[in-house]
Scaffold this motif. Sequence first.
Motif, PDB file in Angstrom:
ATOM      1  N   MET A   1       0.823  -1.183   0.000  1.00  7.08           N
ATOM      2  CA  MET A   1       0.000   0.000   0.000  1.00  7.08           C
ATOM      3  C   MET A   1       0.877   1.262   0.000  1.00  7.08           C
ATOM      4  SD  MET A   1      -2.856   1.303   2.694  1.00  7.08           S
ATOM      5  CE  MET A   1      -1.839   1.745   4.049  1.00  7.08           C
ATOM      6  N   LYS A   2       1.903   1.279   0.868  1.00  5.60           N
ATOM      7  CA  LYS A   2       2.741   2.477   0.952  1.00  5.60           C
ATOM      8  C   LYS A   2       3.495   2.718  -0.346  1.00  5.60           C
ATOM      9  CE  LYS A   2       3.805   3.758   5.612  1.00  5.60           C
ATOM     10  NZ  LYS A   2       4.851   3.982   6.580  1.00  5.60           N
ATOM     11  N   ASN A   3       3.895   1.648  -1.016  1.00  2.00           N
ATOM     12  CA  ASN A   3       4.621   1.830  -2.276  1.00  2.00           C
ATOM     13  C   ASN A   3       3.749   2.512  -3.320  1.00  2.00           C
ATOM     14  OD1 ASN A   3       7.036   0.760  -1.408  1.00  2.00           O
ATOM     15  ND2 ASN A   3       6.450  -1.330  -1.966  1.00  2.00           N
ATOM     16  N   ARG A   4       2.489   2.148  -3.362  1.00  2.00           N
ATOM     17  CA  ARG A   4       1.575   2.762  -4.331  1.00  2.00           C
ATOM     18  C   ARG A   4       1.340   4.239  -3.990  1.00  2.00           C
ATOM     19  NH1 ARG A   4      -0.013   3.873  -9.025  1.00  2.00           N
ATOM     20  NH2 ARG A   4      -2.233   3.976  -9.358  1.00  2.00           N
ATOM     21  N   ILE A   5       1.206   4.552  -2.723  1.00  2.00           N
ATOM     22  CA  ILE A   5       1.032   5.951  -2.313  1.00  2.00           C
ATOM     23  C   ILE A   5       2.297   6.735  -2.627  1.00  2.00           C
ATOM     24  CG2 ILE A   5       0.662   7.486  -0.336  1.00  2.00           C
ATOM     25  CD1 ILE A   5      -1.182   5.365   0.810  1.00  2.00           C
ATOM     26  N   ARG A   6       3.461   6.084  -2.444  1.00  2.00           N
ATOM     27  CA  ARG A   6       4.724   6.738  -2.810  1.00  2.00           C
ATOM     28  C   ARG A   6       4.731   7.110  -4.286  1.00  2.00           C
ATOM     29  NH1 ARG A   6       7.429   2.886   0.407  1.00  2.00           N
ATOM     30  NH2 ARG A   6       8.119   3.930   2.284  1.00  2.00           N
ATOM     31  N   GLU A   7       4.261   6.197  -5.126  1.00  2.00           N
ATOM     32  CA  GLU A   7       4.198   6.469  -6.568  1.00  2.00           C
ATOM     33  C   GLU A   7       3.244   7.618  -6.876  1.00  2.00           C
ATOM     34  OE1 GLU A   7       3.111   2.928  -8.651  1.00  2.00           O
ATOM     35  OE2 GLU A   7       4.755   1.773  -7.780  1.00  2.00           O
ATOM     36  N   GLU A  26      -9.057   7.615  -5.840  1.00  2.00           N
ATOM     37  CA  GLU A  26      -9.492   6.320  -6.359  1.00  2.00           C
ATOM     38  C   GLU A  26      -8.791   5.179  -5.629  1.00  2.00           C
ATOM     39  OE1 GLU A  26      -8.625   6.356 -10.503  1.00  2.00           O
ATOM     40  OE2 GLU A  26     -10.321   7.646 -11.007  1.00  2.00           O
ATOM     41  N   TYR A  27      -7.494   5.327  -5.435  1.00  2.00           N
ATOM     42  CA  TYR A  27      -6.728   4.273  -4.768  1.00  2.00           C
ATOM     43  C   TYR A  27      -7.180   4.093  -3.324  1.00  2.00           C
ATOM     44  CZ  TYR A  27      -2.973   1.553  -2.836  1.00  2.00           C
ATOM     45  OH  TYR A  27      -2.267   0.580  -2.200  1.00  2.00           O
ATOM     46  N   VAL A  28      -7.335   5.189  -2.606  1.00  2.00           N
ATOM     47  CA  VAL A  28      -7.739   5.112  -1.197  1.00  2.00           C
ATOM     48  C   VAL A  28      -9.112   4.475  -1.069  1.00  2.00           C
ATOM     49  CG1 VAL A  28      -8.435   6.526   0.784  1.00  2.00           C
ATOM     50  CG2 VAL A  28      -6.290   6.989  -0.385  1.00  2.00           C
ATOM     51  N   ARG A  29     -10.031   4.918  -1.876  1.00  2.00           N
ATOM     52  CA  ARG A  29     -11.389   4.357  -1.791  1.00  2.00           C
ATOM     53  C   ARG A  29     -11.399   2.868  -2.132  1.00  2.00           C
ATOM     54  NH1 ARG A  29     -15.953   8.156  -2.047  1.00  2.00           N
ATOM     55  NH2 ARG A  29     -15.067  10.207  -1.741  1.00  2.00           N
ATOM     56  N   GLN A  45      -4.589   5.261  10.543  1.00  2.00           N
ATOM     57  CA  GLN A  45      -4.257   6.543  11.150  1.00  2.00           C
ATOM     58  C   GLN A  45      -2.795   6.891  10.897  1.00  2.00           C
ATOM     59  OE1 GLN A  45      -4.882   6.665  15.364  1.00  2.00           O
ATOM     60  NE2 GLN A  45      -4.715   8.887  15.462  1.00  2.00           N
ATOM     61  N   LYS A  46      -1.895   5.937  11.104  1.00  2.00           N
ATOM     62  CA  LYS A  46      -0.473   6.182  10.872  1.00  2.00           C
ATOM     63  C   LYS A  46      -0.181   6.399   9.392  1.00  2.00           C
ATOM     64  CE  LYS A  46       1.331   3.889  14.918  1.00  2.00           C
ATOM     65  NZ  LYS A  46       2.334   2.977  15.449  1.00  2.00           N
ATOM     66  N   THR A  47      -0.794   5.602   8.551  1.00  2.00           N
ATOM     67  CA  THR A  47      -0.579   5.740   7.113  1.00  2.00           C
ATOM     68  C   THR A  47      -1.136   7.058   6.605  1.00  2.00           C
ATOM     69  OG1 THR A  47      -0.801   3.339   6.935  1.00  2.00           O
ATOM     70  CG2 THR A  47      -0.890   4.579   4.900  1.00  2.00           C
TER      71      THR A  47
END
Length: 127
Positions: A1-7, A26-29, A45-47
Amino acid sequence: MKNRIRELTDRNKGISNEVREKKYQEYVRGWVEYFRLADMKKLLQKTDEWARRKIRAVYWKQWKKIKTKCRMLKALGLEDWKAKELANSRKGYWRMAKVLNQIFSNKIIAKLGYTSMLDYYLVVYEN
């Protein structure tokens, strides 16, 4: 998940803010909908805090010039002398994103169109 948010929040990616907001939303939902049955309040919460800091860093990098940074900080309601002080800071993007936490608040980020993972999770959570 974090890698995709990083992108999605990559500071070097040449995409507009509207496209970045749309893809992030879109990704979060999609991610929260898929894992909505799990109990993951603390993880989200941390993410969420980490992702908002990434978003602040993106905007700080977009305000390239000192003049622009100063103008945008004043628009966010900061005093003139403090805006000049922060705009002339030599700290990096990640460090300044932490400093901007009080000024560039979560409400402002939400108004920009970035959905909070935790808020959306609490809406769709089924137990």
